[in-house]
Every structure is written in structure tokens, then in C-alpha cells.
Design a protein around this motif. Structure first.
Motif, PDB file in Angstrom:
ATOM      1  N   ASP A 173      39.651  48.261  -3.380  1.00 42.07           N
ATOM      2  CA  ASP A 173      41.000  47.804  -3.025  1.00 42.07           C
ATOM      3  C   ASP A 173      41.979  48.364  -4.045  1.00 42.07           C
ATOM      4  OD1 ASP A 173      43.007  46.461  -1.694  1.00 42.07           O
ATOM      5  OD2 ASP A 173      42.674  44.566  -2.732  1.00 42.07           O
ATOM      6  N   VAL A 174      43.041  48.980  -3.551  1.00 42.15           N
ATOM      7  CA  VAL A 174      44.059  49.517  -4.448  1.00 42.15           C
ATOM      8  C   VAL A 174      45.428  48.913  -4.186  1.00 42.15           C
ATOM      9  CG1 VAL A 174      42.844  51.709  -4.722  1.00 42.15           C
ATOM     10  CG2 VAL A 174      44.591  51.477  -2.941  1.00 42.15           C
ATOM     11  N   TRP A 175      45.533  47.996  -3.225  1.00 39.61           N
ATOM     12  CA  TRP A 175      46.854  47.501  -2.803  1.00 39.61           C
ATOM     13  C   TRP A 175      47.169  46.150  -3.431  1.00 39.61           C
ATOM     14  CZ3 TRP A 175      51.236  49.089  -1.404  1.00 39.61           C
ATOM     15  CH2 TRP A 175      52.177  48.268  -0.779  1.00 39.61           C
ATOM     16  N   ARG A 176      48.420  45.964  -3.808  1.00 41.47           N
ATOM     17  CA  ARG A 176      48.927  44.643  -4.159  1.00 41.47           C
ATOM     18  C   ARG A 176      50.271  44.458  -3.465  1.00 41.47           C
ATOM     19  NH1 ARG A 176      50.316  45.427 -10.607  1.00 41.47           N
ATOM     20  NH2 ARG A 176      52.484  46.155 -10.443  1.00 41.47           N
ATOM     21  N   ALA A 177      50.592  43.211  -3.167  1.00 39.09           N
ATOM     22  CA  ALA A 177      51.905  42.928  -2.579  1.00 39.09           C
ATOM     23  C   ALA A 177      52.950  43.287  -3.621  1.00 39.09           C
ATOM     24  CB  ALA A 177      52.002  41.461  -2.200  1.00 39.09           C
TER      25      ALA A 177
END
Length: 953
Positions: A718-722
Motif C-alpha cells: 500500500d502506498v496511498w494515504r488520504a
């Protein structure tokens, strides 16, 4: 009486009929009557919709609504009286000074009152308004008193001849928009109404008028000199100092000086023939000397904050308890200064700053920021027609607040460009009060100011200024520097505080700064939780830019305030834990360490095994001492060991209780033993499942399904953050708005391609490629699973492919658990931390719930990560990391968090989603300031990290 005079609304003059400004004080014996409370109220759509007949005696207002004064009418009436408007700098009406729209909400206020039975029959009386936005016209008993502008400033009217024992009718017409609105374009909600106190003051014959307390301190002799200028002759007494002199006379005596750290006040009294007024005198001298701001002979370092007045239900109508709560929170978090952005506060707030100890930059009610959209053309501060209004505002600030020792700077205003009007204000202030300094950020050439002030200067520029390499005019080069605004505290952040503070402490010229800002201006809303710009249907608005504070709207400290407290702590504790020596440095400007008690504790694997008191001398400011810690406990030498040293209040103070923590540090003794798993178990496959140790995997995809009896939604990269407000950056910034770049490159919609599932003698290996649509960049990702039969180890290897021109938001794995609530971990805590905002993260054993891990930013965004985690337990699993990792758990995905606009949009799903991150991108403060420094960028580089899973039994 029935006519419609509205020309005053668009008149550039400050008004008419009001008395000259004077000092604010509370009388010991002259009567006063608060007119706060319920008022009759009528709202009209325009300034001339109704005539003036409502001000006449006998007018029947029984069918009118009611509002509470102090208050804003748009925050009352459940929407019946209009709505708030939020803009940062754009005027919410056409820019055509001094004209305002025909649609001009106008509130008529009526209050009928009787005088108390003991109200004196002789003497005069004054009607005082402490704050009305933005223009008011006043009548008493049918007689017009005058009209005024200057929303956050006091105005008084002589009314003694008009009063009668009963049935007095006070009528006030308030217009939302006026010529004065062009001078009040601060970054805040536009909120019309009578929002500060309304008071009737009896003025007996021979009463005190205006007075000016001059109380200087000579740090060489230790003596203070007192002289009180008084409009009405009288005597000044200070019993504790044996002073009894006539007004106008000087007296010099030995005194204890006032400072923000030791706010020594002497009780005194000014007595004239008709009145006694209590004085609270603080002796201190403010000078610009040797290119530095000095108080009582010492250069000071501002550890400050900008403070708008705000309450989530009452707006700027603050009560004394709320003001005190603000000051107590500031003191408890090591702040020593406040800038009253961008107007003078309620005067009671300055009383609290005097009493509890804060340096104050008192700022005038002036901002014309919206004129920047036309390159400052027609700016009122460079138009002589407006100069009387500017001087009136300066005088009303200075005269009201001049007797507060906490006020060390007068500020001309904020973001009003430059011009002749500002020069006139500075000249008047310097002449009226030469014993304080003048501030104004917009004057980069320092023609009118005594300090070089900037906002949001990046770290590298601040260092150049500290080294004297910034150039500028000759005058500017010889002046001290402050950041009147920096480290924009919007949403998750600010990051980079520790890096700024290191610069402030390294270079003498840098005398600190003021974080923007104190509180989120969220408005309590029945459906949204807290509303921000746009939630009221505004034509123009600036969204949640109004929520950029160190405390949440309900005044709970944010992680940013906790971080700031740690960064600016006034005692530095450092040393080598292995040799048992700790160095204690006194970072106060004036106070020694006699008010503090020190204690040590010794932890092994996060648990305290022994603790005790630490003897530290009462070091003077700037002094340091090396202190020997005791021998480590013999029974606590196995495992990861550390010392924790704390500085606590030794006794109760007026702002915090005994044992309140002022400063702390942790000193490592032994290193952590990394988790290891012997790869002794062999994966076995059936038609549908692969089994390895305690785990089962999908035979086709290699996706983890269970660990023992715990169901797991398969972990994957996972590489995504809000994106945070600071990730998205400010619209006027360019190529480093990483939140926007992440979306451009599709990091929020990565595709996972399965390349191979390989069963080896001692490992299950799953090879994948993780990449966004439309781009050739990707991350070659290998998951290698091994087990010793009881525990399961995952090693993740990541190799970037293609030309990665942007950093990653995060790098780690995400998985889901069907059930999880209680959380225990050994790592940083108790609150969240990120690479450039983790000074306050204390290594220990912590516990929480999944819900308590969340940080309730008004606009939802990435939050809740715990740093330096060794192991975490939740949902029946224990997870250990090599190396240490960031841990986050929430009842919604990052995608759901990203889509939410308010906390009420977040509803728990059927999984708890867990992120175990090898890396996190820094936070910065790019919502208005700099982004993360280079060392805090999470670059796309080869990486390898491991986690060990086991069931908690």
C-alpha cells in the motif's frame, strides 16, 4: 424621526459622537450596569429597509425575535437570521471602496432597562460598546448618540443627561457591511452583531479619566521607576513598595521585574476625588538594543502562537472562562507569547496575559488583504481619505491596552500592503508610546517597524536571515527577525517545527515566531459535526482553510500542539544513556530551575522497572549541568533498555498543578533485539489452499487467508494515504503539491498484477507488480513467507521501476481484520507521529482502542500513525517488525477517509483496516508554508522490511 439616513455606512470616516479613546479598567467603587443578555431583534435585508422609528420611546417590539448579546445574529435563530461567510482574503462583495452592496443585512437591536435602585443621581454616565461588527448607529431614549466603525475596538458615548430611573430604551442598528469592512478583511468568518460587552458606567464627579502607567525596570540596579500620567489629578499608592505619590510624579524603588516567565504584578491604586481604580503594575523595560529585542536587559525568544478569538457555538463572543482556558492551555504547553491576530482581543484576555505570563504582540484591527487581487490598487492604507480611520483604530488599540505589561509590541495590522496611512499610524504610536516596539509584517524594508517580520519563510531562507545573508535595506539588516506566522497548523501537522526551532536557537538574530494558529474555527453543526467554509452555501469561500489551529474547535489539544510543547520545552535534557550521564540545560530567558523537580525512570522493553528522584541544581538561565544517573537496576538489564528523565512542576502554580510535565527526554541504554523466525516449516499445497505454519493462503493467488483462528483480508503493498491539507498544499504553490501529484500519477488507484506464486523448500514466495494505470512507473514487489511452525514471517522486497519523479505517500502493507477493538503496542505514543512531527512521540507500552487511535481533524485526512513501533497486538494477532514501523488501524479504508468531507461522513465498515508502514512521507506545513524538508521525503527507492505474525493467546 421616520427617515432613512444611511450615508454613514459608506463614509470612510471612523464615525461620529463617540468619546476619545481611553484606558480600559474596572472601577473599585463607581457603579456599572451590564446590558448583556436578551435583546429584541429585527433583521432587514438592506440598510434602508426600515426607518428609525424603532428607536423612539414607546415603540412596540413585542413581535420581534430575540438574540443574545454578546453574540452574532447569524449564529442564532437556527438559520433564520442568515448564515456565516468564510473567506481567507477575498472580499465577499464587489471591491469598489468605499461602497458596499445594497443587499446589506441590518440588525436592529432593542434593550429596555432600569437603573439599579442604588444608581447615583449625580455625575455623568458612559455607554460602552466593546465590539460591534461592522458598523453601528446608537440611540438612547430617542436621542441619537452617534455611529461608529472599527469592529474589534471600544466605543463610548456620554449618556448621563439622557438616563432616567426606569424604562430606558437603548436602540442599536448594526450593518453587516460598511466602509469599515474594507479595513477588516482578516482570515476569519464574517459574523455581524454586537459580539462583545455592552456596559453602562457611572462617572462620578472627579472620576478617573484616562491614565497611563509607566513602569520601567533597570536590570543593572534592580530598581523600578513608576510614573502614572492621569487626565485627572490624584494619588498613586502601591502598598507592597511603600509608594504614595501624586500622579505625574516619578518614584524609583527596588522591585521584582515582570516577565512572561515570572509575571510579578504589584497591586496598586489610582485615587482621584471621585473614584478609585485598582492597578496591576508590572515593571519591565522593552528595548531594541544591539540588534535584538531585549526585555529587562535580556534578549528574548518568542515561542508563540497566533490567536483568533473563537468559540464553536458563539463565534467571537468569548466568555472569561473560555479566555482563561486558552491562556492555561498555552502555559501548559510551554508557549510564552501570543500575537492577537488580527485585532485587539477582548481586554480581559490581556489581563490574563498579565497575570499568568505571556508576551503579547497586540495587533490593530486592520487588514485589506483582498486588494492584492488588483495589485493593491485603491488600497485604503495608501489613500489619505482613509488615514483618519486608520489613526482612530491605532489610537483605540493603544489607549485601551497601554497599561498591560504583557504587551511588548504594537502591530499596525496584517496583510494590508504598504502606504502612507501605515506610516502615519507608526509615527503616532511611536510618539504616544516610545517604550514599546512597533511591528508590521508587510513592511519588508522596515521603514515603519522595529523588527524584521515575515510569515512562512522557508527553513533555508530563515537560516540565511540568521546568518545575515538575506540582504535588504541597511535598517533591516540591523534589526532582529521574527516569524509572525509560520508552521501552518492546518489539519495533520505542522511538520518541521523542530527544524525551525533549531534555527531559532542557533542564531541570535532569530528571535522565534508564532505558529499559525491557535484554534480551528469550526462551527458546531447538527449534521456535519463542525462546519467550515462552503457549508452554508456561501457564494465565495475558502473551505476548511479556517480550520488551521493547534487545538480543535472544542479546545482539545491536537497532536500539533503536543508536538509544539515538546519542541519548545524550556529545559533541554540530553546525554548518553549508556554511560549514565545526563546534561540538563536551562532554556528559560529569566527563570531558574528552582520551580522544577526532576525524576528518572528505567524502562526495559517499554516497562518501568525502577524510578526515583534526580537531583538537579537550580540552574540560572542559559546554564547547564552534567548529572549522574544511578546505576541501572540489576534485574532490568535484559531487553531494550532506556532512561526517561522528566522535569515536573515541584508545586502547584496558578496555571498548572504539581507534577505537571514541563520537559522530558529518553536516553537509550541497550539496543532492541530484532525478531527472528527460523524458516523450518515447509509450505504444503492442496487444491485450494497453501498451508505454512499457522497460516493458510489461497492456492491460486498466494493471498493470506488466516493466521490460526484469525481471518485476515490479504496483506498487500500500500502506498496511498488520504492526503492531508499540507499534502495538497496551497493553490499559489507550484510543483511540490504532492497530494495533487500523487493523484496525477494515480497512486490512489494502484493495480496489483500477480506474476508468480512459488512454493519452495522453506518459503512461499509471491511475485507481483504494483503500478498505476496510464503510467509506466511501478513497484516490483516480492512477498516471502516463512514460518517456524508457530509464527509467520513476511518479508517484503520492493524495487521501483521507471522514472519516479514524486515521492511516495507511504510504503508498507495493508490488511483487514474481521474484528478488532483493543490495541496494545510497544513503540511511540501515546499520540500520532510522522517523520517530521515525532518529537513528542515517547517510547513505551501503550494501549488504546481502534476508535481512540483516530485524530478527529475537522476535514478527515491521513491521521493516527504511531511511530517506531516494535510490536502491536490487536484482533487476536501480535505483529513484530524489523525494522521498527509505523502502525495505523481504522474502521474505514484510506479511500473512504479520502472521500469524506466531514467526520460524520465516516461510518465503520465490516473490517478494521491495518497499515504497517516501513516509511511515511513527511507532513510539512504546505497548506500555507513549506512542504517537508528533503530528509523527510519518502523517495521511491529499493526497500526491504519484515513482519512477524503470531496469535495472541
Amino acid at each position: 424621526m421616520s427617515f432613512r439616513n444611511t450615508t454613514y455606512v459608506e463614509d470612510v470616516s471612523p464615525g461620529s459622537g463617540a468619546l476619545p479613546p481611553r484606558a480600559w479598567y474596572a472601577s473599585s467603587d463607581a457603579k456599572s450596569l451590564s446590558l448583556n443578555g436578551s435583546w429584541r431583534f429585527r433583521l432587514s435585508p438592506t440598510a434602508d429597509a426600515e426607518d428609525d422609528s424603532f428607536a423612539a420611546e414607546g415603540y412596540d417590539a413585542e413581535d420581534w425575535a430575540s438574540v443574545t448579546v454578546p453574540g452574532h445574529w447569524v449564529l442564532q435563530g437556527h438559520g433564520a437570521f442568515g448564515a456565516p461567510i468564510y473567506t481567507n482574503h477575498l472580499y465577499p462583495f464587489p471591491v469598489d471602496p468605499p461602497y458596499v452592496p445594497t443587499d446589506n443585512p441590518t440588525g436592529d437591536h432593542l434593550r429596555v432597562f432600569d437603573l439599579p435602585e442604588d444608581w447615583p443621581g449625580a455625575g455623568d454616565a458612559v455607554l460602552r460598546f466593546d465590539g460591534v461588527e461592522s458598523c453601528a448607529r446608537v440611540w438612547l431614549n430617542g436621542t441619537e448618540l452617534g455611529e461608529f466603525k472599527g469592529s474589534r475596538l471600544p466605543h463610548e458615548f456620554a449618556v448621563g443627561r439622557l438616563l432616567r430611573p426606569g424604562g430606558n430604551v437603548l436602540a442599536v442598528r448594526v450593518h453587516q457591511w460598511s466602509a469599515g469592512s474594507y479595513l477588516e478583511d482578516q482570515d476569519q468568518w464574517w459574523l455581524p452583531g454586537i459580539f462583545r460587552d455592552v456596559t453602562l458606567l457611572h462617572r462620578p464627579a472627579g472620576a478617573v479619566g484616562d491614565f497611563f502607567v509607566h513602569a520601567s525596570y533597570d536590570h543593572v540596579t534592580g530598581e523600578g521607576t513608576l510614573r502614572v500620567e492621569s487626565e485627572v489629578e490624584g494619588r498613586v499608592t502601591v502598598p507592597a513598595l511603600g509608594i504614595d505619590v501624586a500622579t505625574g510624579e516619578s518614584v524609583t524603588v527596588p522591585v521584582e521585574p515582570w516577565s512572561a516567565e515570572i509575571p510579578r504584578l504589584y497591586d496598586g491604586e489610582l485615587a482621584t476625588l471621585g473614584e478609585r481604580v485598582p492597578l496591576r503594575i508590572g515593571f519591565r523595560t522593552v528595548l531594541l538594543e544591539d540588534g535584538l529585542i531585549k526585555v529587562n536587559g535580556k534578549a528574548i525568544l518568542f515561542k508563540g502562537v497566533n490567536r483568533h478569538e473563537w468559540h464553536p457555538e458563539k463565534g467571537r463572543a468569548l466568555g472569561l472562562a473560555t479566555m482563561r482556558e486558552d491562556v492555561l492551555l498555552m502555559k501548559r504547553h510551554n508557549l510564552n507569547a501570543v500575537r492577537t491576530s488580527h485585532y485587539p482581543p477582548h481586554p480581559a484576555f490581556l489581563d490574563l496575559c498579565d497575570e499568568l505570563g505571556l508576551w503579547v504582540i497586540d495587533e490593530c484591527d486592520l487588514e485589506t488583504h483582498g486588494f492584492t487581487e488588483q495589485d493593491w490598487r485603491d488600497n485604503p492604507v495608501d489613500d489619505d481619505r482613509w488615514t483618519p480611520a486608520l489613526l482612530d483604530r491605532a489610537a483605540r488599540m493603544v489607549e485601551r491596552d497601554k497599561n498591560h505589561p504583557s504587551v511588548v509590541f504594537w502591530s499596525l495590522g496584517n496583510e494590508a500592503g504598504t502606504g502612507r496611512g501605515l506610516t502615519a499610524m507608526a509615527e503616532w504610536i511611536h510618539g504616544r508610546d516610545p517604550d514599546r516596539l512597533v511591528h508590521y509584517e508587510g513592511d519588508w524594508d522596515c521603514r515603519n517597524t522595529d523588527v524584521y517580520s515575515r510569515m512562512y519563510a522557508f527553513h533555508d531562507e530563515v537560516e540565511k536571515i540568521g546568518r545575515g545573508l538575506d540582504g535588504g535595506t541597511h535598517k533591516r539588516r540591523e534589526l532582529p527577525f521574527i516569524q509572525c506566522e509560520y508552521a501552518h497548523a492546518m489539519g495533520n501537522g505542522p511538520g518541521g517545527l523542530a527544524d525551525y526551532q533549531e534555527l531559532f536557537e542557533r542564531y541570535d538574530r532569530l528571535q522565534g515566531g508564532f505558529v499559525w494558529e491557535w484554534i480551528d474555527h469550526g462551527i458546531k453543526h447538527p449534521d456535519l459535526g463542525y462546519a467550515y467554509g462552503g457549508d452554508f452555501g456561501e457564494e465565495l469561500h475558502d473551505g476548511n482553510f479556517v480550520c488551521d489551529g493547534l487545538i480543535f474547535p472544542d479546545r482539545r489539544p491536537s497532536p500539533g500542539l503536543v508536538e509544539y510543547k515538546k519542541v519548545i520545552e524550556p529545559v533541554r535534557i540530553e546525554g548518553d544513556g549508556a554511560d549514565g550521564t545526563v546534561r540538563v540545560v536551562n532554556k528559560y530567558d529569566f527563570a531558574d530551575l528552582s520551580a522544577l523537580a526532576f525524576e528518572w525512570s528505567y524502562q526495559v522493553d517499554g516497562e518501568t522497572v525502577e524510578a526515583g528522584a534526580l537531583s538537579v541544581p537550580a540552574l540560572a538561565p542559559g546554564e547547564s549541568a552534567d548529572v549522574k544517573l544511578p546505576e541501572p537496576p540489576a534485574h532490568g538489564r535484559d531487553g531494550e533498555a532506556q532512561w526517561t528523565v522528566r522535569a515536573l512542576l515541584a508545586a502547584d502554580t496558578v496555571w498548572a498543578s504539581k507534577d505537571h510535565e514541563v520537559a522530558w527526554a529518553q536516553l537509550p541504554v541497550t539496543e532492541r533485539i530484532k525478531p527472528s523466525v527460523a524458516a523450518s516449516d515447509r509450505p504444503t499445497a492442496s487444491e485450494r489452499l497453501i498451508c505454512l505454519g499457522p497460516a493458510s493462503f489461497d492456492a491460486r493467488t498466494g493471498a493470506l487467508k488466516t493466521i490460526g483462528g484469525v481471518e485476515v483480508t490479504a496483506p498487500r503493498l500500500d502506498v496511498w494515504r488520504a492526503p492531508t491539507d499540507n499534502d495538497d498544499g496551497a493553490e499559489w504553490q507550484s510543483d511540490t503539491r504532492y497530494g495533487l501529484l500523487w493523484r496525477k500519477f494515480g497512486l490512489h488507484r494502484m493495480h496489483h498484477r500477480l506474476d508468480a506464486v512459488e512454493l519452495g523448500e522453506s518459503a512461499l514466495t509471491v511475485r507481483t507488480r504494483v503500478a498505476p494505470a496510464a503510467w509506466e512507473i511501478g513497484l516490483s514487489t516480492v512477498y516471502r513467507w516463512t514460518s517456524d511452525g508457530n509464527r509467520l514471517k513476511l518479508t517484503v522486497s520492493v524495487t521501483p521501476e521507471g522514472d519516479w519523479t514524486v515521492p511516495l505517500p507511504r510504503l508498507g502493507i495493508r490488511f483487514g481484520l474481521a474484528e478488532a477493538d483493543a490495541v496494545r503496542w510497544f513503540g511511540g505514543g501515546p499520540g500520532e507521529a510522522y517523520p517530521d512531527s515525532q518529537s513528542a512521540s515517547m517510547l513505551g507500552r501503550w494501549h488504546s482502542t481502534v476508535d481512540e487511535l483516530q485524530t478527529p481533524y475537522v476535514r478527515p485526512q491521513e491521521n493516527g500513525a504511531r511511530a517506531d513501533v516494535r510490536w502491536v497486538e490487536l484482533g487476536g494477532l501480535r505483529i513484530e517488525g524489523d525494522p521498527e514501523f509505523w502502525f495505523t488501524a481504522r474502521r474505514w479504508t484510506s479511500e473512504h477517509l479520502d472521500a469524506a468531507r466531514h467526520l460524520t461522513d465516516l461510518t465503520p465498515g465490516d473490517r478494521v483496516w491495518v497499515n504497517l508502514d516501513h516509511g511515511q512521507h513527511g507532513i510539512g506545513s504546505q497548506s500555507c508554508g513549506p512542504g517537508p524538508l528533503p530528509q523527510y521525503l519518502l523517495r521511491a527507492e529499493p526497500a526491504e522490511f519484515s513482519f512477524v505474525f503470531s496469535e495472541v493467546r
